[in-house]
Enzyme design. Structure first.
Site, PDB file in Angstrom:
ATOM      1  CE  LYS A 202      -1.900   2.723   3.045  1.00  0.00           C
ATOM      2  NZ  LYS A 202      -1.972   4.094   2.559  1.00  0.00           N
ATOM      3  CD  GLU A 277      13.418   4.025   7.020  1.00  0.00           C
ATOM      4  OE1 GLU A 277      13.565   5.051   8.119  1.00  0.00           O
ATOM      5  OE2 GLU A 277      13.376   4.240   5.849  1.00  0.00           O
ATOM      6  CB  CYS A 311      13.790   8.717   7.160  1.00  0.00           C
ATOM      7  SG  CYS A 311      14.575   7.805   5.955  1.00  0.00           S
ATOM      8  CD  GLU A 409      11.086  12.315  11.026  1.00  0.00           C
ATOM      9  OE1 GLU A 409      10.022  11.888  11.205  1.00  0.00           O
ATOM     10  OE2 GLU A 409      12.183  11.879  10.161  1.00  0.00           O
TER      11      GLU A 409
HETATM   12  P1  NAP Z   1       2.398   8.186   8.072  1.00  0.00           P
HETATM   13  O1  NAP Z   1       1.294   8.435   8.612  1.00  0.00           O
HETATM   14  O2  NAP Z   1       3.470   7.380   8.811  1.00  0.00           O
HETATM   15  O3  NAP Z   1       2.407   7.213   6.689  1.00  0.00           O
HETATM   16  C1  NAP Z   1       3.141   6.233   6.306  1.00  0.00           C
HETATM   17  C2  NAP Z   1       2.284   5.024   5.778  1.00  0.00           C
HETATM   18  O4  NAP Z   1       1.597   4.377   6.833  1.00  0.00           O
HETATM   19  C3  NAP Z   1       1.320   5.759   4.640  1.00  0.00           C
HETATM   20  O5  NAP Z   1       0.833   4.646   3.712  1.00  0.00           O
HETATM   21  C4  NAP Z   1      -0.069   5.826   5.539  1.00  0.00           C
HETATM   22  O6  NAP Z   1      -1.020   5.679   4.879  1.00  0.00           O
HETATM   23  C5  NAP Z   1       0.281   4.462   6.363  1.00  0.00           C
HETATM   24  N1  NAP Z   1      -0.675   4.557   7.418  1.00  0.00           N
HETATM   25  C6  NAP Z   1      -0.974   5.736   8.352  1.00  0.00           C
HETATM   26  N2  NAP Z   1      -1.558   5.171   9.315  1.00  0.00           N
HETATM   27  C7  NAP Z   1      -1.663   4.161   9.815  1.00  0.00           C
HETATM   28  C8  NAP Z   1      -2.158   2.878  10.238  1.00  0.00           C
HETATM   29  N3  NAP Z   1      -2.825   2.983  11.332  1.00  0.00           N
HETATM   30  N4  NAP Z   1      -2.280   1.499  10.068  1.00  0.00           N
HETATM   31  C9  NAP Z   1      -1.435   1.160   8.658  1.00  0.00           C
HETATM   32  N5  NAP Z   1      -0.831   1.878   7.974  1.00  0.00           N
HETATM   33  C10 NAP Z   1      -1.112   3.395   8.163  1.00  0.00           C
HETATM   34  O7  NAP Z   1       3.311   9.268   7.742  1.00  0.00           O
HETATM   35  P2  NAP Z   1       2.519  10.698   7.163  1.00  0.00           P
HETATM   36  O8  NAP Z   1       1.432  11.082   8.068  1.00  0.00           O
HETATM   37  O9  NAP Z   1       2.342  10.772   5.831  1.00  0.00           O
HETATM   38  O10 NAP Z   1       3.653  11.601   7.796  1.00  0.00           O
HETATM   39  C11 NAP Z   1       3.669  12.300   8.754  1.00  0.00           C
HETATM   40  C12 NAP Z   1       5.132  12.599   9.352  1.00  0.00           C
HETATM   41  O11 NAP Z   1       5.803  11.285   9.489  1.00  0.00           O
HETATM   42  C13 NAP Z   1       6.000  13.363   8.404  1.00  0.00           C
HETATM   43  O12 NAP Z   1       5.807  14.815   8.841  1.00  0.00           O
HETATM   44  C14 NAP Z   1       7.494  12.796   9.123  1.00  0.00           C
HETATM   45  O13 NAP Z   1       7.907  13.414  10.170  1.00  0.00           O
HETATM   46  C15 NAP Z   1       7.256  11.169   9.126  1.00  0.00           C
HETATM   47  N6  NAP Z   1       7.535  10.478   8.023  1.00  0.00           N
HETATM   48  C16 NAP Z   1       8.548   9.861   8.063  1.00  0.00           C
HETATM   49  C17 NAP Z   1       8.916   9.086   6.928  1.00  0.00           C
HETATM   50  C18 NAP Z   1      10.530   8.424   6.928  1.00  0.00           C
HETATM   51  O14 NAP Z   1      10.727   7.859   5.908  1.00  0.00           O
HETATM   52  N7  NAP Z   1      10.873   7.989   8.048  1.00  0.00           N
HETATM   53  C19 NAP Z   1       8.437   8.947   5.845  1.00  0.00           C
HETATM   54  C20 NAP Z   1       7.255   9.676   5.651  1.00  0.00           C
HETATM   55  C21 NAP Z   1       6.812  10.576   6.868  1.00  0.00           C
HETATM   56  P3  NAP Z   1      -1.845   7.012   4.299  1.00  0.00           P
HETATM   57  O15 NAP Z   1      -1.465   7.144   3.079  1.00  0.00           O
HETATM   58  O16 NAP Z   1      -3.297   7.015   4.544  1.00  0.00           O
HETATM   59  O17 NAP Z   1      -1.155   8.159   5.235  1.00  0.00           O
END
Ligand code: NAP
Ligand code: MG
Length: 505
Positions: A202, A277, A311, A409
């Site tokens: 996904k 990760e 990240c 972050e």
């Molecule tokens: P996120 O919510 O962690 O999203 C990453 C993935 O997880 C997306 O595919 C997301 O779906 C999915 N997801 C969200 N909630 C879930 C759940 N309860 N169960 C299973 N899957 C779930 O990240 P974001 O909201 O896009 O970004 C928020 C913050 O995360 C950023 O500002 C940043 O600080 C951090 N981030 C870190 C990385 C990294 O590489 N370490 C990458 C992205 C973001 P959706 O598509 O619906 O969101």
């Protein structure tokens, strides 16, 4: 000092190939075919350079998720993939990489339209990175080995024959973020397929375009139906359903630490194998011997690459007090190279942020920092633009360790710059975080380099470079930056189980 407001943010036309990809009917890739969702809900594709809606894709239902998992389960259980000769699997993966290479320009453009990153960056880094990852991982299919004989230790020789089999885990649920959509998708799929697993992937709701194109290309590669299934939708619905699904054996996730913790808890209920990760707040340390003309642009790249949405972004800069001012001066000067532009602007090195939400989050952190007493050395604002989520490269100084801009972050083009006195002090400062993903050290002093590399609690330490990620090297985090390692041999082994077989002779 604010140098970059009122930049003209020109918009550029999409190619015919991109228009075709954007015009596709919202569907899911299940069991080797494009299928309609069982529900009618869709989500919007927004181009972050303009803020405009340019397409739609499926918001998968629970039934859709179940169908995708059932397809992956069947494909695993009947051995159509794992029973193939490893060299045949390896060959199909190399073929997939070659097909990606033939579509490199289109994939780079789609990534730019969907994520906002400069097309040139996607073409130079994301797409070749994805292709290289598949080629590298493919090789392990025939090199990993299946069984190893080990003599029992507690019985007389010759009474027992024992060996250890390495077997694929089964069905892997893979959930990826929006910052490197294609690269992350491939980084997840390739080692799983190499190990003999089947997959349901996904992508993030902000960036589904290249994952959907990847499905088309997988169809052409000869990889059997059902081995890779790609479903789009919301994390808290479709993602959650995937993580809970009883027919999923392993969950691999890249994204925020917050969601990673939820996923880990959910997956633990059924003792699924988990690789996480997660986030980071990576320190970059400049020692006094380095030429500030080298350290300035080098450490600016460490944070501003991909608009800081990385990240491993070097978001905490520590320069020795004797060179702090000159490093900062060169850093600020280098910031003009990262002036934001539309993603299809060939002159751009940094694009907008991925979404309105991310824009508000990053600007919110900058405001919090200012309120708490931080000063802005450069940036700290958004350039004037008609739509789009642009933030100027920002350097905050006069920060204190307890400020949110230092601790959390931000995931945007924002760095906090601090001084230090000696190696022990900077190691303490660098480790004063709940994260532990990466760190950078800039010095030509070999002894200091190795000493610090040993002291820093981070999964990757770079010397005189940053964000240099190679498929052969294990990647992952200490502390709240993750669980397990991806890439390298370890990354493939993470998709396998060991089985000891002991036979009385
Ligand atoms: P996120 O919510 O962690 O999203 C990453 C993935 O997880 C997306 O595919 C997301 O779906 C999915 N997801 C969200 N909630 C879930 C759940 N309860 N169960 C299973 N899957 C779930 O990240 P974001 O909201 O896009 O970004 C928020 C913050 O995360 C950023 O500002 C940043 O600080 C951090 N981030 C870190 C990385 C990294 O590489 N370490 C990458 C992205 C973001 P959706 O598509 O619906 O969101
Ligand atoms: Mg999200």
């Amino acid at each position: 000092m604010t140098v970059m407001t009122n930049v003209k943010l020109e918009q550029f036309p999409y190619s015919e190939a991109a228009k075709k990809a954007l015009a596709r009917k919202p569907q899911l890739f299940i069991d080797g075919e494009w299928v309609d969702s069982t529900g009618g809900a869709t989500l919007e594709v927004i181009d972050p350079s303009s803020g405009k809606v340019v397409s739609h894709f499926v918001d998968a239902t629970n039934d859709d998720v179940d169908r995708a998992v059932a397809a992956a389960r069947r494909a695993f259980d009947d051995g159509r993939w794992s029973d193939l000769p490893p060299m045949v699997r390896e060959g199909m993966l190399h073929k997939l990489a070659d097909i990606l290479a033939a579509h490199a320009d289109e994939l780079a453009e789609l990534e730019a339209i969907d994520n906002g990153k400069p097309k040139g960056m996607a073409a130079a880094i994301d797409v070749p990175g994805a292709i290289g990852m598949i080629h590298y991982m493919a090789g392990w299919a025939s090199k990993l080995g299946g069984a190893e004989q080990i003599e029992p230790s507690a019985t007389p020789r010759g009474l027992f024959h024992s060996y250890v089999r390495r077997e694929p885990i089964g069905v892997a649920a893979q959930i990826v973020p929006w910052n490197f959509p294609l690269l992350m998708a491939v980084l997840k799929i390739a080692p799983a397929l190499t190990a003999g697993c089947t997959v349901v992937l996904k992508p993030a709701e902000q960036t589904s375009l290249t994952a959907l194109r990847l499905a088309d290309l997988i169809q052409q590669s000869g990889i059997p139906n059902g081995v890779v299934n790609i479903i789009t939708g919301n994390g808290h619905t479709a993602g959650d359903r995937l993580v809970r699904h009883p027919d999923v054996d392993k969950v691999a996730f890249t994204g925020s630490t917050e969601v990673g913790k939820i996923i880990n808890k959910t997956a633990t209920d059924s003792l699924k194998r988990v690789t996480l990760e997660l986030g980071g707040k990576s320190p970059v340390i400049v020692l006094p011997d380095v030429d500030p003309k080298v350290a300035g642009p080098g450490t600016a790249q460490a944070i501003f690459f991909n608009s800081g949405q990385v990240c491993v972004a070097g978001s905490r800069l520590y320069a020795h007090k004797s060179v702090f001012d000159s490093v900062l001066e060169n850093f600020v000067e280098a910031s003009s190279f990262w002036q934001p532009r539309a993603s299809l602007d060939p002159a751009g090195h940094m694009g907008p942020l991925v979404s309105d939400e991310q824009f508000n989050r990053v600007m919110g952190y900058i405001e919090q920092g200012k309120k708490a007493g931080a000063s802005v050395a450069v940036g700290g604002d958004a350039p004037a633009s008609e739509g789009g989520y642009y933030v100027n490269p920002t350097v905050l100084v006069d920060v204190k360790p307890e400020m949110s801009v230092v601790r959390e972050e931000i995931f945007g083009p924002v760095v906090v710059a601090q001084r230090f006195d000696d190696l022990d002090e900077v190691a303490r400062q660098a480790n004063d975080t709940r994260f532990g993903l990466a760190a950078g050290i800039w010095t030509n002093n070999l002894s200091a380099m190795h000493k610090l590399a040993g002291k820093l609690k981070a999964g990757t330490v770079w010397g005189n470079c940053h964000s240099m990620i190679d498929p052969a090297l294990p990647f992952g985090g200490y502390k709240e930056s993750g669980l397990g390692r991806e890439q390298g041999r370890e990354g493939v082994e993470a998709y396998t189980e060991l089985k000891s077989v002991i036979i009385a002779l």
